[in-house]
Design a protein around this motif. Sequence first.
Motif, PDB file in Angstrom:
ATOM      1  N   VAL A  65      -5.188  -3.664   1.018  1.00 57.44           N
ATOM      2  CA  VAL A  65      -5.269  -3.752  -0.444  1.00 57.44           C
ATOM      3  C   VAL A  65      -6.395  -2.858  -0.962  1.00 57.44           C
ATOM      4  O   VAL A  65      -6.220  -2.120  -1.935  1.00 57.44           O
ATOM      5  N   VAL A  66      -7.538  -2.905  -0.271  1.00 56.42           N
ATOM      6  CA  VAL A  66      -8.681  -2.099  -0.718  1.00 56.42           C
ATOM      7  C   VAL A  66      -8.366  -0.617  -0.575  1.00 56.42           C
ATOM      8  O   VAL A  66      -8.618   0.179  -1.487  1.00 56.42           O
ATOM      9  N   ALA A  67      -7.769  -0.264   0.562  1.00 56.64           N
ATOM     10  CA  ALA A  67      -7.423   1.141   0.769  1.00 56.64           C
ATOM     11  C   ALA A  67      -6.432   1.605  -0.294  1.00 56.64           C
ATOM     12  O   ALA A  67      -6.576   2.685  -0.875  1.00 56.64           O
ATOM     13  N   GLY A  68      -5.419   0.763  -0.558  1.00 54.37           N
ATOM     14  CA  GLY A  68      -4.421   1.127  -1.558  1.00 54.37           C
ATOM     15  C   GLY A  68      -5.036   1.284  -2.927  1.00 54.37           C
ATOM     16  O   GLY A  68      -4.784   2.254  -3.638  1.00 54.37           O
ATOM     17  N   LEU A  69      -5.887   0.316  -3.292  1.00 49.07           N
ATOM     18  CA  LEU A  69      -6.532   0.366  -4.602  1.00 49.07           C
ATOM     19  C   LEU A  69      -7.393   1.614  -4.724  1.00 49.07           C
ATOM     20  O   LEU A  69      -7.413   2.289  -5.762  1.00 49.07           O
ATOM     21  N   PHE A  70      -8.099   1.947  -3.625  1.00 52.42           N
ATOM     22  CA  PHE A  70      -8.952   3.138  -3.627  1.00 52.42           C
ATOM     23  C   PHE A  70      -8.135   4.382  -3.929  1.00 52.42           C
ATOM     24  O   PHE A  70      -8.451   5.135  -4.851  1.00 52.42           O
ATOM     25  N   TRP A  71      -7.041   4.572  -3.196  1.00 50.98           N
ATOM     26  CA  TRP A  71      -6.252   5.804  -3.402  1.00 50.98           C
ATOM     27  C   TRP A  71      -5.585   5.805  -4.762  1.00 50.98           C
ATOM     28  O   TRP A  71      -5.492   6.838  -5.418  1.00 50.98           O
ATOM     29  N   THR A 124       2.025   6.743  -9.759  1.00 47.83           N
ATOM     30  CA  THR A 124       2.961   5.876  -9.057  1.00 47.83           C
ATOM     31  C   THR A 124       4.265   6.600  -8.767  1.00 47.83           C
ATOM     32  O   THR A 124       4.808   6.515  -7.668  1.00 47.83           O
ATOM     33  N   LEU A 125       4.777   7.321  -9.760  1.00 52.72           N
ATOM     34  CA  LEU A 125       6.103   7.920  -9.612  1.00 52.72           C
ATOM     35  C   LEU A 125       6.058   9.187  -8.773  1.00 52.72           C
ATOM     36  O   LEU A 125       6.961   9.434  -7.982  1.00 52.72           O
ATOM     37  N   PHE A 126       5.030   9.998  -8.953  1.00 52.90           N
ATOM     38  CA  PHE A 126       5.072  11.330  -8.354  1.00 52.90           C
ATOM     39  C   PHE A 126       4.018  11.554  -7.277  1.00 52.90           C
ATOM     40  O   PHE A 126       4.170  12.447  -6.465  1.00 52.90           O
ATOM     41  N   LEU A 127       2.936  10.795  -7.303  1.00 55.80           N
ATOM     42  CA  LEU A 127       1.865  11.061  -6.343  1.00 55.80           C
ATOM     43  C   LEU A 127       1.719   9.940  -5.319  1.00 55.80           C
ATOM     44  O   LEU A 127       0.665   9.726  -4.735  1.00 55.80           O
ATOM     45  N   GLY A 128       2.781   9.190  -5.116  1.00 57.07           N
ATOM     46  CA  GLY A 128       2.762   8.233  -4.012  1.00 57.07           C
ATOM     47  C   GLY A 128       2.047   6.932  -4.294  1.00 57.07           C
ATOM     48  O   GLY A 128       1.849   6.153  -3.376  1.00 57.07           O
ATOM     49  N   GLY A 129       1.628   6.677  -5.533  1.00 54.21           N
ATOM     50  CA  GLY A 129       1.007   5.393  -5.840  1.00 54.21           C
ATOM     51  C   GLY A 129      -0.179   5.108  -4.938  1.00 54.21           C
ATOM     52  O   GLY A 129      -1.076   5.926  -4.831  1.00 54.21           O
ATOM     53  N   TRP A 130      -0.122   3.942  -4.281  1.00 54.73           N
ATOM     54  CA  TRP A 130      -1.273   3.576  -3.454  1.00 54.73           C
ATOM     55  C   TRP A 130      -1.188   4.116  -2.034  1.00 54.73           C
ATOM     56  O   TRP A 130      -1.997   3.760  -1.184  1.00 54.73           O
ATOM     57  N   ASN A 131      -0.211   4.965  -1.727  1.00 55.53           N
ATOM     58  CA  ASN A 131      -0.152   5.533  -0.379  1.00 55.53           C
ATOM     59  C   ASN A 131      -1.282   6.537  -0.195  1.00 55.53           C
ATOM     60  O   ASN A 131      -1.570   7.334  -1.077  1.00 55.53           O
ATOM     61  N   VAL A 166       3.767  -4.111 -14.829  1.00 57.81           N
ATOM     62  CA  VAL A 166       4.681  -3.691 -13.775  1.00 57.81           C
ATOM     63  C   VAL A 166       4.090  -2.620 -12.865  1.00 57.81           C
ATOM     64  O   VAL A 166       4.738  -2.192 -11.921  1.00 57.81           O
ATOM     65  N   ILE A 167       2.859  -2.161 -13.163  1.00 52.60           N
ATOM     66  CA  ILE A 167       2.311  -1.072 -12.358  1.00 52.60           C
ATOM     67  C   ILE A 167       1.727  -1.636 -11.062  1.00 52.60           C
ATOM     68  O   ILE A 167       0.891  -2.538 -11.109  1.00 52.60           O
ATOM     69  N   PRO A 168       2.168  -1.142  -9.913  1.00 51.64           N
ATOM     70  CA  PRO A 168       1.607  -1.631  -8.649  1.00 51.64           C
ATOM     71  C   PRO A 168       0.283  -0.937  -8.334  1.00 51.64           C
ATOM     72  O   PRO A 168       0.239   0.274  -8.153  1.00 51.64           O
ATOM     73  N   PHE A 169      -0.789  -1.714  -8.289  1.00 54.62           N
ATOM     74  CA  PHE A 169      -2.110  -1.134  -8.043  1.00 54.62           C
ATOM     75  C   PHE A 169      -2.360  -0.934  -6.561  1.00 54.62           C
ATOM     76  O   PHE A 169      -3.009   0.005  -6.151  1.00 54.62           O
TER      77      PHE A 169
END
Lengths: 461, 199
Positions: free
Chosen positions: A397-403, A304-311, A147-150
């Motif tokens: 997707v790459v940017a999100g995965l990176f962060w 994911t919950l507190f540090l904005g996940g992939w943002n 369930v974790i969004p990468f």
Amino acid sequence: MTVIGRSWSRLTPAGKVLLPLLAVLLALPVLLVVGWATGFLPWLIGLLAQVLGANADIVRFLLAATVLLLFTVPTAFVIIFMEMKLIAFINLRLGPNRQGPWGVLSSTLHGLKVLAKEDFTPTGVDVPVFTLAPVVVYLGAIMTIMVIPFAPGLFGLDMDIGLLYFFAIAGMGVIGLMMAGWSSFNKYSLLGGLRAAAAIISYEIPLTLAVVGVIMLAGTMSLNQIVLQQAGSALDWYAFQQPLAFVIFFIAATAEAGRTPFDLTEADSEIVAGFATEYSGMRFGFFFFAEYVNVFILSALTATLFLGGWNAPFDLAIVLNALSVTVDPTIDPGSLGMGLLWLVLLGPPLVVLLLALPFWMLKSDWSFIKSLVVGFVLFNVVVMALIGIWAYMSFPVVAGLFWFLVKTFSLVALFVIMRGTLPRVRIDQLMGFAWKWLIPAALVNIFVTAAAILVIRSGTD
Amino acid sequence: MALPQTVPFIGWAWDDLIFLVLAGLMLGGGLMVVLGRDIIRSGLFMVLSFAALAGIYVLLGAPLVAAAQVLIYIGAISVLILFAIMLTQSKAGPSNLVFHHQSWAGALAAVGLAVIIIVVVIYTDWPGAATGVVASATTLIANLLFTDYVLAFEVVSVLLLAAVIGGVFLAKREDSPDPGARAVDEPTLGRLPAPRDES
């Protein structure tokens, strides 16, 4: 006993795995030729393609599950290596430095070593429970990755109740620890299992209560939606709106993963590794594999919950605009025409030479070949960096995965640094801290968040 | 994830097959709980039975109930039961369960319960097929819980709180404020005598 039986019994466990594999490898060409000649194989392939085509969803599910399982292996290896190196740095040691450059292969070789060791079942253990325990622990760890969004669009399943699912499955791992502790027929193991149960039940409550504030702010339990709610700059992260929940969650996650300072479950100086005392070989390995996967997952969930996940913490476009730099990441190789051919042919050797020359000129004791090799490695690094930047700019997707990975591994590093610096607490301190401090603090956080939401919403309506 | 209509090779519907497997696991696990000789294994089979029940909830389109089932029944209640068993039992102790002395009474009770359930199932006017499964029931359940059924919800909360306070009171009653300050000669129930200074 026949000769074959005697030879077989003399093989090491690794040999017992490798020899049948070798036999299969040798038999495969023969079987293929026979199967093709008799027409059995084409018929089988046709049938298989038909069945797979009719059940595409099941095939996709099996593929995703396999990818998930395989993904945990390099992750755990990276975290183990990171832990060895970072703690060595904290302890003023060198750490692993023999296997590969800077010892990067050491955790891989550790894994192979554990795989090849004898898998021993002591007398007096409850055999089925003893055998199943590592499986339950490991399953409890990896099923939560789903369930974790990468990254945007990169997740196993966007569940409506993702967070609840996460806590439900994560709580199942403790049963594995208790099974291991009980079935080992060893008082240290039993103590370890009981400590694990007590600690995890106690810390699950603040862990879950801390998240309630985030759920109230986001209005959803879907992890993907929670990440989307935090879009914007770093100031939109829930860590700033829920600082108390963030701290409580991180502390409780440390206890939940059984990490120092809360690693009472395996405290090697008190109860000789607790529930894992009687285990050997890969079954022992699975416990620690699960522990490192757990560290990764809990870091990922915290991110994911507190540090904005992939943002991203800042919008790159705004920064570039402020610097008045315009980058157009779209590449059109066709526009180069014949130049493309020349670029592919001459570019790499020229750049390698260009990177090698300074070394050759400045380092008088280096041979030309050595500087060429260094130049080639540098060229690869530069090209990989360029490709990475291009991919970052072009694909969200790459940017999100990176962060996401940057945030997750920063938290993993924090876990490791805590292990290197903090002493272990006592069991009564562990329980008292959860019940007397964390749970009341989490409840206060819920009430304050609810009041704040009420006040703000009534102001805007 | 949408499953195809039928299972390859067998030709059944997927739901039927999965339901049969889960129901078999649940009933088998339940039987093993009462028939087993080893109380820890009984506890573990109970976990299996709960897990299979959670699977059936998912199959029925109620993932929220399934998650609650796993979270509470497996993650909390079963763990507490196993915890209690491990604290009180030992491998050197008798392996016979206390239920084995009451097997006739248990069998009678089981048959009686089965008869009652069968009667209820036969004489209930069941609604036909559901009008449609709600994909996301979380918000609906939350709304119902805090509007129509808020009184029942609060009553249950107060009941649980009373149980917790009662449990703490019962557990705490015999303890002196500081366990280390207990008089050496005071006989304590269920505790080893404190070490005596023999010199």
